[in-house]
Design a protein around this motif. Sequence first.
Motif, PDB file in Angstrom:
ATOM      1  N   PHE A   1       0.837  -1.207   0.000  1.00 46.21           N
ATOM      2  CA  PHE A   1       0.000   0.000   0.000  1.00 46.21           C
ATOM      3  C   PHE A   1       0.865   1.248   0.000  1.00 46.21           C
ATOM      4  CE2 PHE A   1      -3.863  -2.263   1.755  1.00 46.21           C
ATOM      5  CZ  PHE A   1      -4.576  -2.074   0.599  1.00 46.21           C
ATOM      6  N   VAL A   2       1.880   1.225   0.856  1.00 52.49           N
ATOM      7  CA  VAL A   2       2.754   2.400   0.945  1.00 52.49           C
ATOM      8  C   VAL A   2       3.415   2.654  -0.410  1.00 52.49           C
ATOM      9  CG1 VAL A   2       4.863   3.302   1.996  1.00 52.49           C
ATOM     10  CG2 VAL A   2       3.140   2.191   3.416  1.00 52.49           C
ATOM     11  N   ILE A   3       3.810   1.565  -1.076  1.00 53.04           N
ATOM     12  CA  ILE A   3       4.484   1.741  -2.364  1.00 53.04           C
ATOM     13  C   ILE A   3       3.498   2.168  -3.448  1.00 53.04           C
ATOM     14  CG2 ILE A   3       5.767   0.544  -4.200  1.00 53.04           C
ATOM     15  CD1 ILE A   3       6.968  -1.216  -1.929  1.00 53.04           C
ATOM     16  N   ILE A   4       2.316   1.530  -3.461  1.00 50.24           N
ATOM     17  CA  ILE A   4       1.365   1.807  -4.543  1.00 50.24           C
ATOM     18  C   ILE A   4       0.706   3.174  -4.393  1.00 50.24           C
ATOM     19  CG2 ILE A   4      -0.764   1.057  -5.644  1.00 50.24           C
ATOM     20  CD1 ILE A   4       0.049  -1.820  -4.795  1.00 50.24           C
ATOM     21  N   TYR A   5       0.181   3.463  -3.186  1.00 48.46           N
ATOM     22  CA  TYR A   5      -0.530   4.742  -2.993  1.00 48.46           C
ATOM     23  C   TYR A   5       0.445   5.814  -2.545  1.00 48.46           C
ATOM     24  CZ  TYR A   5      -4.865   2.139  -3.349  1.00 48.46           C
ATOM     25  OH  TYR A   5      -5.881   1.368  -3.783  1.00 48.46           O
ATOM     26  N   ARG A   6       1.339   6.186  -3.413  1.00 49.19           N
ATOM     27  CA  ARG A   6       2.376   7.131  -3.006  1.00 49.19           C
ATOM     28  C   ARG A   6       1.793   8.464  -2.555  1.00 49.19           C
ATOM     29  NH1 ARG A   6       7.673   6.021  -3.694  1.00 49.19           N
ATOM     30  NH2 ARG A   6       7.926   8.177  -3.084  1.00 49.19           N
ATOM     31  N   ILE A   7       0.686   8.892  -3.161  1.00 49.91           N
ATOM     32  CA  ILE A   7       0.151  10.223  -2.847  1.00 49.91           C
ATOM     33  C   ILE A   7      -0.212  10.320  -1.380  1.00 49.91           C
ATOM     34  CG2 ILE A   7      -1.471  11.995  -3.591  1.00 49.91           C
ATOM     35  CD1 ILE A   7      -2.220   9.877  -5.854  1.00 49.91           C
ATOM     36  N   ALA A   8      -0.869   9.299  -0.904  1.00 51.13           N
ATOM     37  CA  ALA A   8      -1.369   9.387   0.468  1.00 51.13           C
ATOM     38  C   ALA A   8      -0.529   8.545   1.420  1.00 51.13           C
ATOM     39  CB  ALA A   8      -2.827   8.932   0.509  1.00 51.13           C
ATOM     40  N   TRP A   9       0.713   8.333   1.062  1.00 50.01           N
ATOM     41  CA  TRP A   9       1.434   7.316   1.819  1.00 50.01           C
ATOM     42  C   TRP A   9       1.760   7.739   3.241  1.00 50.01           C
ATOM     43  CZ3 TRP A   9       7.199   6.112   1.930  1.00 50.01           C
ATOM     44  CH2 TRP A   9       7.935   7.277   1.792  1.00 50.01           C
ATOM     45  N   HIS A  10       1.685   9.042   3.534  1.00 51.01           N
ATOM     46  CA  HIS A  10       1.909   9.431   4.930  1.00 51.01           C
ATOM     47  C   HIS A  10       0.807   8.875   5.828  1.00 51.01           C
ATOM     48  CE1 HIS A  10      -0.581  12.616   3.240  1.00 51.01           C
ATOM     49  NE2 HIS A  10      -1.109  12.701   4.434  1.00 51.01           N
ATOM     50  N   ASP A  11      -0.364   8.613   5.208  1.00 50.60           N
ATOM     51  CA  ASP A  11      -1.446   7.986   5.971  1.00 50.60           C
ATOM     52  C   ASP A  11      -1.045   6.612   6.483  1.00 50.60           C
ATOM     53  OD1 ASP A  11      -3.425   9.740   6.181  1.00 50.60           O
ATOM     54  OD2 ASP A  11      -4.575   9.048   4.442  1.00 50.60           O
ATOM     55  N   TYR A  12      -0.202   5.929   5.658  1.00 49.22           N
ATOM     56  CA  TYR A  12       0.121   4.552   5.992  1.00 49.22           C
ATOM     57  C   TYR A  12       1.401   4.421   6.808  1.00 49.22           C
ATOM     58  CZ  TYR A  12      -3.464   3.771   2.554  1.00 49.22           C
ATOM     59  OH  TYR A  12      -4.645   3.798   1.883  1.00 49.22           O
ATOM     60  N   LEU A  13       2.128   5.540   6.919  1.00 49.91           N
ATOM     61  CA  LEU A  13       3.386   5.487   7.657  1.00 49.91           C
ATOM     62  C   LEU A  13       3.179   5.036   9.097  1.00 49.91           C
ATOM     63  CD1 LEU A  13       5.460   8.567   6.543  1.00 49.91           C
ATOM     64  CD2 LEU A  13       6.078   6.172   6.400  1.00 49.91           C
ATOM     65  N   ILE A  14       2.168   5.641   9.730  1.00 48.45           N
ATOM     66  CA  ILE A  14       1.953   5.341  11.155  1.00 48.45           C
ATOM     67  C   ILE A  14       1.599   3.865  11.328  1.00 48.45           C
ATOM     68  CG2 ILE A  14       0.467   5.819  13.144  1.00 48.45           C
ATOM     69  CD1 ILE A  14       2.435   8.022  12.689  1.00 48.45           C
ATOM     70  N   THR A  15       0.807   3.332  10.386  1.00 50.39           N
ATOM     71  CA  THR A  15       0.467   1.916  10.511  1.00 50.39           C
ATOM     72  C   THR A  15       1.695   1.050  10.302  1.00 50.39           C
ATOM     73  OG1 THR A  15      -0.266   2.019   8.238  1.00 50.39           O
ATOM     74  CG2 THR A  15      -1.967   2.036   9.921  1.00 50.39           C
ATOM     75  N   ALA A  16       2.617   1.501   9.437  1.00 50.86           N
ATOM     76  CA  ALA A  16       3.848   0.746   9.244  1.00 50.86           C
ATOM     77  C   ALA A  16       4.648   0.716  10.547  1.00 50.86           C
ATOM     78  CB  ALA A  16       4.674   1.359   8.112  1.00 50.86           C
ATOM     79  N   VAL A  17       4.662   1.850  11.241  1.00 48.25           N
ATOM     80  CA  VAL A  17       5.364   1.901  12.532  1.00 48.25           C
ATOM     81  C   VAL A  17       4.705   0.938  13.521  1.00 48.25           C
ATOM     82  CG1 VAL A  17       5.910   3.363  14.509  1.00 48.25           C
ATOM     83  CG2 VAL A  17       6.136   4.274  12.207  1.00 48.25           C
ATOM     84  N   ILE A  18       3.381   0.984  13.573  1.00 52.01           N
ATOM     85  CA  ILE A  18       2.677   0.088  14.491  1.00 52.01           C
ATOM     86  C   ILE A  18       2.990  -1.369  14.151  1.00 52.01           C
ATOM     87  CG2 ILE A  18       0.381  -0.712  15.232  1.00 52.01           C
ATOM     88  CD1 ILE A  18      -0.581   2.177  14.792  1.00 52.01           C
TER      89      ILE A  18
END
Lengths: 225, 422
Positions: free
Chosen positions: A153-170
């Motif tokens: 998701f982080v790679i594909i949805y680059r535009i909104a990828w800051h949304d997924y950063l926190i989940t990656a940390v979790i």
Amino acid sequence: MKKCLECNVWVNTNAIRCPLCGVGLNQLGQSETTLLYPSYSKNRHGKRKMNFLAKIFFFISIAASLICFFVNVLTWNGLPWSLVVAGGIIISWLLVGLPLLKTMNLNFMLIDQMIGVQIYLYLIDRIFGNKGWSLNYVYPLLYVAVAIVIVLFVIIYRIAWHDYLITAVIMAVIGFYPLILIAFGVIDVLWPSYTAMMFAVLLICGLFIFGRDKLKKEIRKRMNL
Amino acid sequence: MKKEDTWFELDTAAKLYPAIMSPKQASVFRLSCTLTDPVDPEMLQTALYVTIQRYPSFNVRLKRGVFWNYFEPNTNHPTVSEETAYPCQMLDASKNNDFLFQVTWFGKRINLEIFHVIADATGGIEFLKTLVFYYLSLQGKVVATQGLIRTLETKIDPEETENSFVRYYDPKIVTSRAEEKAFHYSGSSLPFQHSRLIHGLISTEDLLDKVHAYHATVTEYLTAVLIKAYFNASESLIKSEDIVKISVPINLRAIFPSRTVRNFSFYMNIGEKYQQKDDRFESLLRKVSEQMKEQLQREKILARMNPNVSFEKNAAIRAVPLDVKLAVIRQVHQMIGEDLFTCSLSNIGVIGIPDSMRPFIARFDFGLSTSDKIPVNCSVCSYKGIVSITFSSSIKETTLEKEFFRFLAKDGLQVTIETSEG
């Protein structure tokens, strides 16, 4: 234009009664009023139907769980299998209902679903022989699968990828839970857990190499600093 | 700076709204502009695309942080739709491309409904003016801004998106805001998520002549009439010690200069104990005028608005997680927030439109949402010689509106009524 003689006001309407006092209006002059506001009758039928459908499924879920519970108790053979049925129904709601709500961040939803499924499978494992397959294999491998999906998701949805950063940390933090299980000697097959932890370490490396500045900004935002 | 890096904190007043928002308390207001010709939806859509570029504080989605909500640039596009729902209902951002405002059209009218979290009515009017300006330009009308419209040619001043409450904050000027509870009007509720607007249209010139004869201002006069209407409408409900209190928003930009299009308004509660019907209106109006003049003093407003800023600046309160904060704010608001006034009367005054645009715009209307405790609200605006007084209501009874407009009629003003109920 019409006039209400009781209220002594002019009324611009096609109605025959005064909207203030309900007394009949007097037509003065010939002009017909154009519709000022929509007629509200055709409103949001779709939504109500959807809710009704959800209610039916909710009722069936409760009925099925209750019936199984009673049958289980009345024909008790030492196996609480009705818990498996009830858990299965809850998990189906989690897997099907959450995406339908469309209110949750996709990744948070994935993590919730992962945890839900893990708890459920642990329950099944405990009820049917306590062989330890859930903690040994399913937990770490399911974790790896979800981690891969989130990275995608982080790679594909680059535009909104800051949304997924926190989940990656979790996810990275969750990845180290096998340490606790190993410390308490709960698991005996170690390679899947090591794989999961290796993924968590890779996730952290990736976050630092590719998203350090973004991550900093995201954390500042979330903390309102 | 890249687009996704910018984010806004919620302004001081806005922090309340995510906590209290519910279908029964929408905290939404509606600004409508009626044109002389039917609306062309495609042009309106294009005009909205352009307008949203000019207002970064409208082009946001609401996000949850650890300690507070915050705004983040919205990467979606806002869309216009035909008006089908009841006015001033809760805005469900998830069904609205995450936007916290909504543009609809019906016939010749353009409606802008705004969740109070992003702007107050003064900010909303600026947005609507720009939208209509671009709409008219796209239609090929020769219109000029004459310095009254914010367009893409005028640079976006950082002040436009600032939290002006903080700029004028002075921790030394504070006062207690304890007040007596107010009388609450009630009736039989309309069905869930239904509402009704009743507009009363009066000639601005006649109204000004009238209020000048009383040596009062328009807001003072209408507030007094509204209090009187409450007295007359609730004779069976009201007790002699009850106080009818009207919450009158103050546009702080008039006192504390600011170009912000976000929230920068405060309120004053103007109250009067229930009196018998035959009491003289002049004396009521005089009392209202006195209260308003007293409460409009700069220092008095600062002293009442500063505690809000101290609240958000307090380090201990800041450290409380968002969900706990929201729950506490919700509880406090339920217990005391709405107890202090009977209803709102919001007057945004004359809407300044460039001469070149005036031939194409017939009217402006302004409406507020309601709540369980405050089932009726009143809002006022004026344009091109017509004052539009709008009552929004979530109850069936129209007694209050009837008493209000009958009083105006009896006082010699010609009133024309329009309603959302056909």
